[in-house]
Design an enzyme around this catalytic site. Structure first.
Site, PDB file in Angstrom:
ATOM      1  CG  ASP A  64      37.528  28.063  12.934  1.00 26.40           C
ATOM      2  OD1 ASP A  64      37.382  27.239  13.857  1.00 26.40           O
ATOM      3  OD2 ASP A  64      38.564  28.121  12.247  1.00 26.40           O
ATOM      4  CE1 TYR A  66      33.435  20.286  14.336  1.00 24.38           C
ATOM      5  CE2 TYR A  66      31.345  20.499  13.187  1.00 24.38           C
ATOM      6  CZ  TYR A  66      32.061  20.265  14.354  1.00 24.38           C
ATOM      7  OH  TYR A  66      31.388  19.998  15.525  1.00 24.38           O
ATOM      8  CG  PHE A  77      29.135  23.109  18.396  1.00 23.57           C
ATOM      9  CD1 PHE A  77      30.271  22.545  18.957  1.00 23.57           C
ATOM     10  CD2 PHE A  77      28.762  24.383  18.804  1.00 23.57           C
ATOM     11  CE1 PHE A  77      31.019  23.226  19.916  1.00 23.57           C
ATOM     12  CE2 PHE A  77      29.486  25.083  19.755  1.00 23.57           C
ATOM     13  CZ  PHE A  77      30.623  24.493  20.317  1.00 23.57           C
ATOM     14  CG  HIS A 187      34.599  24.376  23.858  1.00 28.02           C
ATOM     15  ND1 HIS A 187      34.671  23.193  23.147  1.00 28.02           N
ATOM     16  CD2 HIS A 187      34.249  25.325  22.960  1.00 28.02           C
ATOM     17  CE1 HIS A 187      34.384  23.438  21.873  1.00 28.02           C
ATOM     18  NE2 HIS A 187      34.125  24.722  21.733  1.00 28.02           N
TER      19      HIS A 187
END
Length: 221
Positions: A64, A66, A77, A187
Site C-alpha cells: 500500500d 507510503y 516504492f 522483499h
C-alpha cells in the site's frame, strides 16, 4: 472517468461498473472527506496513467502507499522528488547498482522514469490513511488490483512480474508463467534484505535479458 488514460480506462470499464467497485469508490470518497489519506486523490490511479496498456513490460507489486505527508505519488516504492529515499527503495537502488556495476546513487526516489517506460508500479491497495500503514486493507482494493493483474495476464504476452515478498507472491496464482516471466525473491525491506533474502536476486538484469529476447525495449533502471 477514473483513469486519465484511454487504453486502461476502456479495458477496465466493465470493472468500474461492478457493485464492489462502486461501493469501494464511495468508501474512498468518505475516507478522503473525513480523514487525511494518501496519495492525493488525483494520483490514486497514477500508475495507469504513465503509459498505454499495450506498452506494459513489467509489473512490480507493492502493498500500500507510503503514509507520511508528501511521500506517496501513486507508484509503488516511489516517493516525490525531494523526499528522503525510504529504506526499501535504497535497497532496490543498491541492488541495481550492484547488477550494473554503478557507483552513483540516484538522488531522487521518484520512479516516474520507470513508469514511463512501461513499468506498472502497482500497490495492492491504492490508498491509505495518514500514519496508518495498511489502514485501508478492509476496502476491496485487492479485488480491483487482482482484476488488473488478470487483465494483463490474459491480454498481454511476455510481461515480467516481479514479486518481492510473500504478500506479492500470493498474486502469482493469477499469472500464466508460460506466457509471462515471474521472478520472486524476498522483499527489499531491511528486515528481509538483512537476512539475505533480497540482495543478489539479479532481477533487474534478468528482466532486461528477457525483454530483449522477446524483442521488447529494455528498461533503463
Amino acid at each position: 472517468m477514473f483513469i486519465k488514460n484511454q487504453s486502461w480506462e476502456t479495458l477496465l470499464e466493465s470493472e468500474f461498473q461492478k457493485p464492489y467497485f462502486v461501493e469501494l469508490m464511495q468508501q474512498v470518497e468518505q475516507e478522503y472527506a473525513t480523514t487525511t489519506c494518501f496519495p492525493p486523490k488525483e494520483l490514486i490511479f497514477s500508475a495507469f496513467e504513465q503509459f498505454d496498456f499495450r506498452d506494459t513490460k513489467v509489473v512490480i507489486i507493492g502493498q500500500d502507499p507510503y503514509h507520511g505527508i508528501g511521500e506517496a505519488n501513486g507508484l509503488c516504492f516511489s516517493v516525490n522528488d525531494g523526499v528522503a529515499i525510504p529504506p526499501s527503495l535504497k535497497n532496490i537502488f543498491t541492488e541495481i547498482n550492484t547488477e550494473y556495476e554503478r557507483i552513483l546513487f540516484p538522488t531522487s526516489g521518484n520512479l516516474e522514469r520507470w513508469a514511463k517506460q512501461g513499468v506498472l508500479l502497482l500497490n495492492a491497495g491504492l490508498t491509505v490513511r495518514k500514519d496508518e500503514a495498511n489502514s485501508h486493507k478492509h476496502l476491496k482494493w485487492n479485488v480491483f488490483t487482482d482484476a488488473v493483474i488478470d487483465l494483463i495476464n490474459q491480454k498481454s504476452e511476455n510481461v515480467v512480474f516481479l514479486l518481492w515478498g510473500s504478500f506479492a507472491q500470493k498474486k502469482g496464482k493469477l499469472i500464466n508463467q508460460v506466457k509471462h516471466l515471474v521472478l520472486e525473491s524476498g522483499h527489499p525491506s531491511p528486515l528481509s534484505a538483512n537476512r539475505g533474502m533480497w540482495f543478489g536476486n539479479n532481477h533487474f538484469r534478468l528482466t532486461n535479458e528477457y525483454l530483449k529476447m522477446k524483442g521488447k525495449g529494455e528498461v533503463v533502471w
